[in-house]
Design a protein around this motif. Structure first.
Motif, mmCIF file in Angstrom:
data_model
loop_
_atom_site.group_PDB
_atom_site.id
_atom_site.type_symbol
_atom_site.label_atom_id
_atom_site.label_comp_id
_atom_site.label_asym_id
_atom_site.label_seq_id
_atom_site.Cartn_x
_atom_site.Cartn_y
_atom_site.Cartn_z
ATOM 1 N N PRO A 97 40.744 44.365 41.540
ATOM 2 C CA PRO A 97 40.220 43.241 42.326
ATOM 3 C C PRO A 97 41.393 42.332 42.695
ATOM 4 N N ASP A 139 37.896 36.791 42.342
ATOM 5 C CA ASP A 139 38.518 37.913 43.075
ATOM 6 C C ASP A 139 37.573 39.109 43.135
ATOM 7 N N THR A 143 36.282 40.886 46.489
ATOM 8 C CA THR A 143 36.593 42.310 46.718
ATOM 9 C C THR A 143 35.323 43.096 47.026
#
Length: 379
Positions: A97, A139, A143
């Motif tokens: 990620p 993150d 992602t």
């Protein structure tokens, strides 16, 4: 030949628990390595009989450490070398990620990659810091959102338990967050402290505080309960999927089928021979340049070893080891070879001996290593 594993040994950052063959990305001959990988794949396919592969998995290291251009070149090489027609069931890539930009996701999607395996480990930012991960919870959300935008609908998340300072509540919170995402598959592993890792060095100095074993076992119980509750079927000791989204590539390993291992330090299983490649990148590249292959070792698996592997790998699956398949492979009944071990483990309540297969019980899953041990090194 069912599958191909392709190893990318580069990372922008090295995690405290990782013992895979990997190096820091900077100052590495990444472009040259990709060309040698492609050369190795072409060489293997020319030597083989060009059969249609069912799965390809790019792992590492960190495949997503490559730039979009490098990924594009690698995927082009894989397609030409390994995919004579496009009937592949599963083309999977391991991803970090925070490293998967929209550009890289588009490159993967356009090349036919249809499964992402995302190394999340935890949704607790403090724990992520402790284990040396550089991504954070946000993150992961970004992602997954971007991957969906590009058209990925088959994603898997890796989670870990038994981490330093991790509580049952931490783990339950991570699971709850994970279930809220549009993900079809989970792998949940307990931390194993391997030699040559940051955690191993800390443990040697008495500076690594891990949850007690009972707590780790509880976390495993929690993962099984919660997965079941949310519709994820456990099909292997550490893996859960919405039916139809199991990892076909990993099933190659657990079914004890043949697969190529390409790249520095990669392992393969070809026509009854277990292979491992040279680990150091420059040595690997020199060897490929000269001969097209870079084996560090080749071990022919004896019939007895093959039977042992069939048992301890197959018992990892909740479907267990199929008796008919065992007979097909080895021309002998499973009970004729392992009756003593089977009877002992049935008495201990660790396996069940059904008409079609031998399987782990719930207790057997908790004590899996003890069960597998019974089938190792008998010959």
């Amino acid at each position: 030949m069912q599958s191909a594993y392709i190893h990318i040994p580069f990372c922008h950052h090295i995690c405290h628990y990782c013992d895979f063959n990997k190096v820091y990305f900077k100052q590495q001959p990444v472009d040259e390595y990709i060309e040698m990988l492609i050369k190795e794949m072409n060489h293997a396919r020319q030597k083989g009989n060009g059969e249609q592969l069912k799965t390809i998995f790019i792992g590492g290291g960190t495949p997503t450490a490559l730039t979009a251009t490098q990924l594009d070149r690698l995927l082009e090489g894989i397609t030409l070398a390994l995919l004579p027609s496009n009937e592949l069931i599963e083309f999977a890539v391991e991803a970090n990620p925070g490293e998967l930009s929209l550009d890289k996701l588009k490159v993967l999607k356009n090349a036919g990659v249809n499964r992402l395996s995302i190394g999340v480990q935890s949704f607790n930012d403090e724990l992520l810091k402790k284990i040396g991960r550089v991504h954070r919870k946000e993150d992961v959300f970004r992602t997954i959102e971007q991957a969906e935008q590009v058209g990925f609908d088959n994603m898997s998340i890796d989670l870990m338990y038994g981490l330093p300072g991790q509580t049952i509540d931490h783990f339950k919170d991570s699971l709850a967050t994970a279930f809220a995402l549009n993900v079809m598959h989970f792998s949940a592993y307990s931390l194993i402290v391997e030699p040559k890792t940051v955690f191993y060095n800390l443990m040697q100095k008495g500076k690594l505080s891990l949850p007690p074993q009972e707590l780790e076992a509880q976390m495993y119980e929690v993962s099984m309960e919660q997965m079941e509750k949310h519709g994820f079927k456990q099909y292997e000791i550490s893996n859960y999927a919405i039916p139809g989204y199991e990892s076909n590539h990993n099933l190659t390993y657990w079914n004890n089928d043949y697969y190529y291992g390409f790249g520095a330090g990669a392992h393969g299983y070809l026509n009854g021979v277990r292979t491992s490649n040279i680990g150091p990148i420059k040595k690997y590249m020199e060897q490929i340049e000269q001969t097209g292959e870079a084996y560090n070792s080749k071990n022919a698996v004896s019939n007895e070893e093959g039977m042992e592997e069939e048992m301890f790998l197959g018992l990892r699956k909740t479907a267990g080891v199929n008796k008919e398949m065992f007979y097909k492979k080895f021309q002998v009944q499973m009970e004729n070879v392992f009756s003593e071990q089977i009877n002992k483990l049935v008495k201990q309540g660790l396996i069940i001996n059904e008409e079609q297969a031998i399987k782990l019980t719930h207790q057997g899953k908790l004590l899996g290593n003890e069960v597998f041990q019974e089938f190792i090194g008998l010959t």
